[in-house]
Design an enzyme around this catalytic site. Structure first.
Site, PDB file in Angstrom:
ATOM      1  N   ALA A  41      -2.379   4.940 -18.673  1.00  0.00           N
ATOM      2  CA  ALA A  41      -2.825   3.561 -18.885  1.00  0.00           C
ATOM      3  C   ALA A  41      -3.783   3.419 -20.061  1.00  0.00           C
ATOM      4  O   ALA A  41      -3.778   2.396 -20.749  1.00  0.00           O
ATOM      5  CB  ALA A  41      -3.477   3.028 -17.603  1.00  0.00           C
ATOM      6  N   ASP A  48       4.618   3.806  -5.917  1.00  0.00           N
ATOM      7  CA  ASP A  48       3.240   3.356  -5.770  1.00  0.00           C
ATOM      8  C   ASP A  48       3.117   1.839  -5.855  1.00  0.00           C
ATOM      9  O   ASP A  48       4.004   1.160  -6.375  1.00  0.00           O
ATOM     10  CB  ASP A  48       2.401   3.928  -6.920  1.00  0.00           C
ATOM     11  CG  ASP A  48       1.828   5.274  -6.546  1.00  0.00           C
ATOM     12  OD1 ASP A  48       1.942   5.662  -5.381  1.00  0.00           O
ATOM     13  OD2 ASP A  48       1.262   5.931  -7.445  1.00  0.00           O
ATOM     14  N   LYS A  95      -1.009   2.610  -1.873  1.00  0.00           N
ATOM     15  CA  LYS A  95      -2.295   2.595  -1.203  1.00  0.00           C
ATOM     16  C   LYS A  95      -3.113   1.459  -1.778  1.00  0.00           C
ATOM     17  O   LYS A  95      -3.535   1.532  -2.929  1.00  0.00           O
ATOM     18  CB  LYS A  95      -3.041   3.903  -1.465  1.00  0.00           C
ATOM     19  CG  LYS A  95      -2.501   5.072  -0.682  1.00  0.00           C
ATOM     20  CD  LYS A  95      -3.182   6.360  -1.087  1.00  0.00           C
ATOM     21  CE  LYS A  95      -2.598   6.861  -2.398  1.00  0.00           C
ATOM     22  NZ  LYS A  95      -2.968   8.253  -2.716  1.00  0.00           N
ATOM     23  N   MET A 142      -9.719   1.980 -13.288  1.00  0.00           N
ATOM     24  CA  MET A 142     -10.016   1.314 -12.017  1.00  0.00           C
ATOM     25  C   MET A 142     -11.522   1.126 -11.811  1.00  0.00           C
ATOM     26  O   MET A 142     -12.037   1.303 -10.714  1.00  0.00           O
ATOM     27  CB  MET A 142      -9.440   2.136 -10.843  1.00  0.00           C
ATOM     28  CG  MET A 142      -7.960   2.441 -10.973  1.00  0.00           C
ATOM     29  SD  MET A 142      -6.934   0.950 -10.915  1.00  0.00           S
ATOM     30  CE  MET A 142      -6.684   0.781  -9.161  1.00  0.00           C
TER      31      MET A 142
END
Lengths: 247, 247
Positions: free
Chosen positions: B116, B32, B54, B167
Site C-alpha cells: 500500500a 481479506d 478481520k 492503518m
C-alpha cells in the site's frame, strides 16, 4: 504524458496488469539495466525500446541525460513509458524525472510495482514483518550520494525491526562493521537474495559476523537484497542474560 | 499447495500477472476484508470464495481459525489461494499461516504484491525516497499486538527518512505526540492517503502539529497510509539556525 512504470523485481509475471497495459500502449520505452528482457517483450512490436541503464559508477546515462531524453520524447507527442525495476517510488530516482517533466508542463503518472524486498521475502518463504517480533520494515540503500555520510544502518536496526538493504553487496564490510558497532549480535542471521525472483535468483545465508567474508567468498552479486532481522525477543534476552547472545 | 497471494493495494489492475494466474487456477480462495471485489472477479467461475476478513477489534475470524480452514482445504486436495491485500510479507500475518501449513507438510508459496505504501506514493505523484534527502523508507504499523509497548515512531523518523504508517488513522493522536516529543518539527508535512489506488482514494494533507485534529475533523478512514518525510536538510537547518524550524 510520461508514465513512470514499475517493472517489478525481475520475473516477467510480477508485472502488474496496469504496467502491462502501459507497455502495450507506449510509443517509446526507456528502460533500466535491471529490467528483464521478458518484461520488454510485452511491449507492442512497433514501440521504440531505448536502454538508459546506469552501470554502477559508469556515466553513460547520467540522470540529467535520462531526464532530457524522456522529456524530449514526450514533447514530440509520444506516449512515453519510463520503465524502472521494482517500484518507481523506492530507490528509483523518480523525483528527478518527475521534476523535469513538470518543468515542461508534461503530465505524469506513477504506476507502482512490486519492490525487490517483497520478492526477496517471497523467495525466502517468510514474511518481512512478524507480529510481536518485527513490527517495522526498514528499506535502505547500501550506497549513498557521493560526498554524503554513509548511512547509519545500525541506528535503524533497533530491536523489533527487519532491515532490507538494496544493492548493499559492495558495502558488505561497512554494513557488517556498522551493525556490530551498533550492538547487533554477530550471530544475527543474515539472508541475501541476489536477483530476487529472476531466473538466476540465488539465496545465501550467514551470520552477521561473517557477512563480508561470505559475500566475497561466494561471489554474491548485486542486484541483491540483504535481509537482517532483529526481533524484539533479542533485546530482552540480552538484557536478562548479558552473556547469552541470541542471534 | 497453499499460495499466499498479494492482491495489491486496491485497484484490480495492480494485481500481478502471477497473482492473476493463481486466482484463475484456484479451487478455493480465502480473502481479506480489504480485497477489492474486482480482484476476486478474476477467479474462475467455479472457484469457492470464502471471506475471512478481520474487522479491527472483531474476532469472527481470529488468526487461528483462518490457519485451520486454509489447512483443512489444502488437506482435501484443493488448490488454495490465500489472497491478502498488498504484499503478503508486509503486515500480512503470513508467518502464522505458513507455519500452520508447514506443520501439516503442505507446500507453500508466496506471490509478492504491490504494498500500500507504494500505491500511496504513486497517488501523491512523488517518490517515497529521494536521493540525498530521504535515503531510507520505514514501513511501520499504527497498531501493535495487545499488551505490547506502542511503537516508538519518533525513534524511526530520523533525518533522512520517510515514514509510511499503515492503518495509523485511529492512532493519530499518539503518533502526533510521539513524533513531536522526538523532535520532529510540528510544521513537518504529513500526507494521508486513504484507500490508496481504490475507487474511493482520498488524499488529505496537513502539518504534523494538526494531524490528530485533521484526521478527526475530516473523518479520514482506514485503510490509510500516513506518509511523513524528514529530509536530511531539516537537521542541518535546525543545527545552523536553531530558531528557524524547517518543516
Amino acid at each position: 504524458m510520461i508514465s513512470l512504470v514499475g517493472a517489478g523485481p525481475g520475473a516477467a509475471d510480477l508485472l502488474t496488469l496496469r504496467a502491462l497495459r502501459c507497455l502495450q500502449r507506449a510509443d517509446v520505452i526507456f528502460y533500466d539495466r535491471l529490467v528483464d528482457p521478458e518484461v520488454l517483450a510485452h511491449a507492442r512490436p512497433g514501440a521504440e525500446r531505448i536502454y538508459v541503464g546506469k552501470a554502477v559508477g559508469a556515466c553513460d546515462w547520467p540522470q540529467e541525460r535520462i531526464d532530457a531524453v524522456i522529456v524530449a520524447a514526450a514533447l514530440q507527442g509520444k506516449r512515453v513509458v519510463r520503465l524502472k525495476s521494482g517500484d518507481p517510488g523506492i530507490f528509483g530516482r523518480a523525483t528527478e524525472e518527475l521534476a523535469a517533466a513538470r518543468r515542461h508542463g508534461i503530465p505524469t503518472e506513477i504506476v507502482p510495482g512490486v519492490t525487490a524486498a517483497s520478492a526477496a521475502g517471497a523467495a525466502l518463504g517468510r514474511a518481512l514483518t512478524e507480529r510481536g517480533e518485527t513490527d517495522r520494515l526498514v528499506l535502505a540503500t547500501g550506497t549513498c550520494r557521493p560526498g554524503d555520510d554513509a548511512p547509519d544502518w545500525g541506528a535503524m536496526l533497533m530491536p523489533g525491526t527487519t532491515l532490507a538493504l538494496y544493492m548493499g553487496v559492495s558495502q558488505a564490510a561497512r554494513i557488517e562493521a556498522n551493525l556490530l558497532a551498533a550492538g547487533v549480535p554477530d550471530r544475527a542471521s543474515v539472508e541475501i537474495v541476489s536477483h530476487a525472483s529472476g531466473a538466476d535468483q540465488r539465496i545465501v545465508t550467514c551470520c552477521l559476523g561473517t557477512l563480508a567474508r561470505t559475500v566475497r567468498r561466494q561471489g554474491v552479486e548485486n542486484p541483491a537484497i540483504i535481509v537482517i532481522r532483529r526481533p524484539k525477543g533479542e533485546l530482552s534476552c540480552s538484557a536478562l542474560h548479558p552473556l547469552r547472545r541470541v542471534g
